[in-house]
Design an enzyme around this catalytic site. Sequence first.
Site, PDB file in Angstrom:
ATOM      1  N   ASP A 147      -8.540   9.249   6.550  1.00  0.00           N
ATOM      2  CA  ASP A 147      -7.674   9.038   7.511  1.00  0.00           C
ATOM      3  C   ASP A 147      -6.934  10.873   7.477  1.00  0.00           C
ATOM      4  O   ASP A 147      -6.344  11.144   6.590  1.00  0.00           O
ATOM      5  CB  ASP A 147      -6.583   8.169   7.133  1.00  0.00           C
ATOM      6  CG  ASP A 147      -5.174   8.155   7.850  1.00  0.00           C
ATOM      7  OD1 ASP A 147      -5.318   8.772   8.952  1.00  0.00           O
ATOM      8  OD2 ASP A 147      -4.102   7.767   7.334  1.00  0.00           O
ATOM      9  N   ASN A 154      -6.863   3.183   6.309  1.00  0.00           N
ATOM     10  CA  ASN A 154      -5.914   3.867   7.355  1.00  0.00           C
ATOM     11  C   ASN A 154      -4.455   3.390   6.863  1.00  0.00           C
ATOM     12  O   ASN A 154      -4.035   2.567   5.956  1.00  0.00           O
ATOM     13  CB  ASN A 154      -5.885   3.220   8.533  1.00  0.00           C
ATOM     14  CG  ASN A 154      -6.112   4.337   9.691  1.00  0.00           C
ATOM     15  OD1 ASN A 154      -5.311   5.048   9.675  1.00  0.00           O
ATOM     16  ND2 ASN A 154      -6.917   4.080  10.743  1.00  0.00           N
ATOM     17  N   CYS A 155      -3.578   4.399   7.365  1.00  0.00           N
ATOM     18  CA  CYS A 155      -1.854   4.077   7.066  1.00  0.00           C
ATOM     19  C   CYS A 155      -1.605   2.826   6.955  1.00  0.00           C
ATOM     20  O   CYS A 155      -1.808   2.147   7.940  1.00  0.00           O
ATOM     21  CB  CYS A 155      -1.306   5.069   8.052  1.00  0.00           C
ATOM     22  SG  CYS A 155       0.493   5.025   7.776  1.00  0.00           S
ATOM     23  N   PRO A 156      -0.707   2.312   6.137  1.00  0.00           N
ATOM     24  CA  PRO A 156      -0.180   3.085   4.875  1.00  0.00           C
ATOM     25  C   PRO A 156      -1.043   2.793   3.713  1.00  0.00           C
ATOM     26  O   PRO A 156      -0.536   3.221   2.498  1.00  0.00           O
ATOM     27  CB  PRO A 156       1.045   2.351   4.705  1.00  0.00           C
ATOM     28  CG  PRO A 156       0.847   1.079   5.099  1.00  0.00           C
ATOM     29  CD  PRO A 156      -0.098   1.060   5.945  1.00  0.00           C
ATOM     30  N   LEU A 157      -2.452   2.392   3.594  1.00  0.00           N
ATOM     31  CA  LEU A 157      -2.977   1.871   2.593  1.00  0.00           C
ATOM     32  C   LEU A 157      -3.311   3.043   1.611  1.00  0.00           C
ATOM     33  O   LEU A 157      -3.435   2.780   0.321  1.00  0.00           O
ATOM     34  CB  LEU A 157      -4.582   1.096   3.133  1.00  0.00           C
ATOM     35  CG  LEU A 157      -4.253  -0.435   3.478  1.00  0.00           C
ATOM     36  CD1 LEU A 157      -5.487  -0.717   4.128  1.00  0.00           C
ATOM     37  CD2 LEU A 157      -3.247  -1.151   2.594  1.00  0.00           C
TER      38      LEU A 157
END
Lengths: 156, 76
Positions: free
Chosen positions: B41, B14-17
């Site tokens: 995502d 998920n953000c920001p990965l």
Amino acid sequence: MDEKKLAIVATKGTLDWGYPPFILASTAAALGYSVEIFFTFYGLQLLKKDLGHLRVSPLGNPAMPMPVPMPTLMMVLPGMEGMATSMMKSKMKAKGVASLEELRELCVEAEVRMIACQMTVDLFEFDTADFIDGIELGGAAAFFEFAGESDITLFI
Amino acid sequence: MVQEDKLLDARGLNCPLPILRTKKALGEMNAGQVLKIVATDPGAVKDFEAFSKQTKNPLLDQAEAGGEFVFFIQKA
């Protein structure tokens, strides 16, 4: 092209509020920004080597989604904070949200500069040996030195 | 379809990965090479467009199939 700059003041030390500074700092660094975070008051908790002590409280937080509606008075019961914290942690894991330690490590790798506020370190008697390596100590003037020439400044 | 030089599996992240892993992967590649990213995502769609625009690494192609989002980013 001049490098863009982002300055963040991190003032909160709860599990949920620890995320915005590290998410924005790591993402900005990935986009090519030079980033500095100034940690003050409860935000200093985010600098400790072990972040296992960070918690989230349902008390005084009526916007926090709960599995079942609960009256505010229930929130003060022993164990509620621990329950809310472990619920949030397991939900984050299930949804693929990074841990705070992971995001902070990505910030360190991306050379995000982290400054601990000297005054509040002294005020709360933090031992800087408990902080991760590479933390500088500074005051408000040190923050403005960077913030004054930043494109974006955030207070979190 | 564009041919990739490297594949990044960002499914389940998920953000920001996805963006951070992409940045890292591009850093290990040569100019002109293409990175294929697979993500789940839905926020990644806007994020990869914004990432490409701001870092000047062209987003060559993108597609969606069965809840998976695929992006091809060329290292500038």
